[in-house]
Scaffold this active site. Structure first.
Site, short mmCIF file in Angstrom:
data_model
loop_
_atom_site.label_atom_id
_atom_site.label_comp_id
_atom_site.label_asym_id
_atom_site.label_seq_id
_atom_site.Cartn_x
_atom_site.Cartn_y
_atom_site.Cartn_z
CD GLU A 133 -41.63 30.15 -91.96
OE1 GLU A 133 -40.12 30.06 -91.61
OE2 GLU A 133 -42.40 30.98 -91.01
CG PHE A 173 -48.97 28.34 -80.41
CD1 PHE A 173 -48.53 26.93 -80.29
CD2 PHE A 173 -50.03 28.67 -81.21
CE1 PHE A 173 -47.96 26.17 -81.26
CE2 PHE A 173 -49.22 28.09 -82.67
CZ PHE A 173 -48.96 26.86 -82.52
CD GLN A 174 -46.59 28.88 -84.32
OE1 GLN A 174 -47.56 30.35 -84.75
NE2 GLN A 174 -46.76 28.22 -85.52
CE LYS A 222 -54.45 37.20 -85.09
NZ LYS A 222 -54.88 35.62 -84.57
CG MET A 263 -13.56 27.09 -97.99
SD MET A 263 -12.45 27.52 -99.42
CE MET A 263 -12.89 28.48 -99.72
#
Lengths: 595, 163
Positions: A70, A132-133, A182, A499
């Protein structure tokens, strides 16, 4: 931000009407994107967004790009937005989907990039139950978005998405998260769909035009200036004000410097451009900042990497600051003439007034100032060893410029290669130089390049990177294969986090703590295993031919592992907390040459 | 310097946390913050007390204005205004203390709003300093519990902070 004249006047563009059709929440999401004119959605499916993915499957107008992580989705949408001026769009699931996208959201926020991020959420009845999630996406993203929404009712969905696009694109642009539980996308609950054409928010009214009195004051100052400098930033690019800036700079005959984010807004090959300013800016740009009497800051935000120590910043200058965001003005540096407004509008008004007032517009008003700048330029601060037997990273960037004829979209990761690219690739157009300036996100370059290449399938697109940065989003090589994106990856491989190593050399007595990237993969084989072309170059003499060959492969992603001098440093450099006049030049340049 | 800032906010979920988050993220001082819906149920009004030099307070106001939920904002301390805070204080009130506390309540024009054999709850409204003075005036050891609303404010004169 690509706003038409009509949009600048507050009117909304024509939109297809589909009022009256009954749609589910999931279908509303997709139809709203189509009505916004969205071409690509960068995303990754998961439980909470399955209804939306099903609606996506059953239509043609919005194309979904399946990334491999993602973070890649949010950077790709960001790269697309930076290159096109349109709004980037992501779609990710709840929980880890959303948290993975956060780095990309924060990256976009710091550079004011318009994005709409649709995140799935657990169903409303279980929000707060540690389902969940489940994460509090609105809470997690709050400090790194322009605004965010949690949609709890399907009837609010269309108007919320419209608001999200409006907020993301208007004023100072930025990312907007829309968190969608959802159950709100339930395919069995259908409501009449009516996408709102306009959105009016009493709490949000970005300023468009600058105040005429302030503009008058600014032009008066500009007309009296003896040692003026234009200091321009990413706001000129975002505000589509490149043409106005170029006109005004040429009309005045003043020197112009740019921040990392503003590069290309004024043609960098033009003699009036004196180079980037700031920590790794040119000697002439930084010295001009130190000596200037009138600083004209346009769409820039006085970042610490630009100003150096605030007490030493432009000690002799009266400062004019044009910005669309009032909170940017006098945040870090107190300014004398603040002007809030869209930079394109303000510049147009300034040009008009300047034309009326300029007493002798054809005469060169600041000739003495230019001769001073010419002395600083003569120091040739970016000189490097052109006879090196190793490939110098500067040489690699110069070769890239030569091979691409300056016609390139170049994305970058973060570190030395980013600075070398900014210093040695002169961009003549805005939206060509695409990098994470504010947040400094390693891993940005490759996914951003995907977004750019999708927007411009026939353009030359390259990602300049280092062997440390590239590994942070290397999985997106698979996405590039799936969608046939012929990005050219130019890996400046020095075996170090360059760097970090440079700072450790300068400020930690060369104790290279964890900056050596041991156990690197064979990048040629790695590219090949992803189905791409891999190349390795380690001789300066071979580089141009190899790059030419790579860019000739129009339909293939070519991953060029360019082995560069491992200990080259980026110069000039102003150490953190020092003033513009306290630059370090490359050791080969004698300090005695400096004033 | 102390500033009292009144903010009209959209009465949306999360509006308060945006303000609170802004103060912590940018390291601004926040002395008190009160918020409640107004006569228009779609609007909340927040009163915020903060301290900082002029530059910092200017930034605070700009950043508050930048929040999408902020409809309007007024720095009450820039003009004549009235400030009020409400306090409820529970005190131990036994034997001769009962009389002393009643006297104090009268002097401060406060109200006793709950009584038991051993305690009072006293309600007092006024400027924050008056509330401080009352707390100081209560004999040592008698305070059981103090709850203060934090200041709210309104400007003097006929102009109002409305949309």
């Amino acid at each position: 931000m690509a706003l038409s004249e009509a949009q600048l006047d507050g009117a909304e563009p024509e939109r297809p009407e589909r009022s009256g059709v009954e749609l589910s929440g999931a279908e509303i999401v997709i139809q709203a994107l189509a009505d916004e004119g969205v071409e690509f959605v960068f995303g990754y499916p998961g439980g909470a967004v399955l209804h939306i993915y099903d609606a996506l499957f059953r239509q043609e107008s919005v194309k979904h790009i399946l990334v491999r992580h993602e973070q890649g989705a949010s950077h790709a949408a960001d790269g697309y937005a930076r290159a096109t001026g349109k709004c980037g769009v992501c779609l990710v699931t709840s929980g880890p989907g959303a948290t993975n996208a956060v780095t990309g959201i924060a990256t976009a926020y710091m550079d004011s990039i318009p994005m709409v991020i649709l995140t799935g959420q657990v169903p409303t009845p279980v929000i707060g139950s540690d389902a969940f999630q489940e994460v509090d996406t609105v809470g997690i993203t709050r400090p790194c978005v322009k605004h965010n929404f949690l949609v709890k009712d399907v009837r609010d969905l269309a108007v919320t998405i419209r608001k999200a696009f409006y907020i993301a694109m208007s004023g100072r642009p930025g990312p907007v998260v829309v968190d969608i539980p959802k159950d709100v996308t339930d395919p069995n609950i259908k409501i009449p769909y009516d996408y709102p054409r306009d959105v009016k928010m009493r709490s949000y009214n970005p300023v468009l035009k600058g105040h005429p009195g302030q503009i008058r004051k600014a032009v008066d100052l500009i007309l009296q200036a003896k040692r003026p400098v234009f200091y321009t930033g990413g706001g000129v690019v975002l505000g589509e004000a490149s043409a106005q800036l170029t006109d005004f700079v040429r009309m005045t005959g003043f020197p112009v410097t740019s921040t990392l984010m503003g590069l290309g807004a004024y043609p960098m090959t033009d003699p009036q451009f004196i180079g980037m300013l700031g920590m790794h800016g040119t000697y002439e740009a930084n010295m001009a900042m130190h000596e200037t009497d009138v600083l004209i800051a346009i769409g820039a935000r006085f970042d610490d990497r630009v100003t150096g120590k605030i007490e030493h910043f432009c000690p002799h200058a009266k400062i004019i600051h044009v910005d669309v965001d009032p909170s940017s003005i006098s945040k870090n540096v107190k300014v004398h003439v603040p002007i809030v407004g869209q930079v394109a509008n303000v510049l147009s008004d300034m040009i008009k007034l300047y034309r009326e007032l300029a007493p002798r517009p054809d005469e060169h008003p600041v000739a003495d100032w230019w001769s001073k700048i010419a002395e600083w330029r003569a120091v040739d601060c970016m000189r490097y060893d052109r006879n090196s037997t190793a490939i110098k990273p500067q040489f690699a960037v110069e070769t890239l410029y030569k091979v691409t004829g300056g016609d390139l979209y170049l994305t970058s990761d973060v570190g030395q290669h980013q600075m070398f690219a900014a210093q040695f690739y002169p961009f003549d157009k805005p939206r060509r130089w695409i990098n994470s300036g504010g947040l400094g996100t390693m891993g940005f370059g490759l996914p951003a390049a995907m977004g750019v290449q999708l927007a411009f399938p026939d353009a030359q697109v390259a990602c300049i990177s280092g062997e440390a940065s590239i590994l942070m989003c290397i999985q997106e090589l698979a996405t590039c294969l799936q969608y046939g994106l012929p990005v050219k990856v130019i890996l400046l491989n020095n075996g170090y986090m360059g760097m970090v190593r440079q700072w450790q050399e300068f400020f930690y007595e060369s104790r290279y703590s964890n900056s050596y990237v041991d156990a690197l993969p064979d990048f040629v084989k790695l590219a090949e295993s992803f189905g791409h072309v891999g190349m390795r170059v380690d001789q300066p003499a071979d580089l141009e031919a190899a790059m030419t060959e790579a860019f000739a492969m129009k339909n293939r992603l070519v991953f060029m592992d360019v082995i560069v001098d491992p200990t080259e440093n980026v110069y000039p450099m102003i150490a953190a907390g020092k003033g513009h006049h306290e630059m370090h030049l490359a050791p080969s340049l004698s300090d005695r040459e400096l004033a | 310097m102390r500033h009292i800032i009144a903010v009209l906010l959209e009465n949306e979920a999360g509006a308060l946390s945006r303000v609170a988050g802004l103060f912590s993220a940018r390291g601004y001082n926040i002395e008190s913050l009160t918020v409640a819906p107004t006569d228009d149920p779609t609007l909340s009004r927040m009163t915020l007390v903060t301290t900082g030099n002029d530059d910092v307070v200017e930034q605070i106001k700009k950043q508050l204005n930048k929040l999408i939920d902020t409809v309007k904002l007024l720095d009450l301390s820039e003009g004549p205004h009235i400030e009020r805070e409400m306090m409820m204080i529970k005190v131990r009130a036994e034997r001769h203390d009962r009389e002393e506390l009643k006297r104090l309540t009268e002097i401060f024009r406060a109200k006793i709003i709950d009584v038991t054999d051993t305690s009072y709850v006293i309600e007092l409204t006024g400027a924050s300093k008056k509330l401080d003075a009352f707390i100081d005036a209560v004999p040592e050891g008698l305070i059981v519990e103090v709850v203060r609303s934090g200041p709210t404010g309104i400007s003097r004169g006929d102009k109002g902070l409305t949309i």
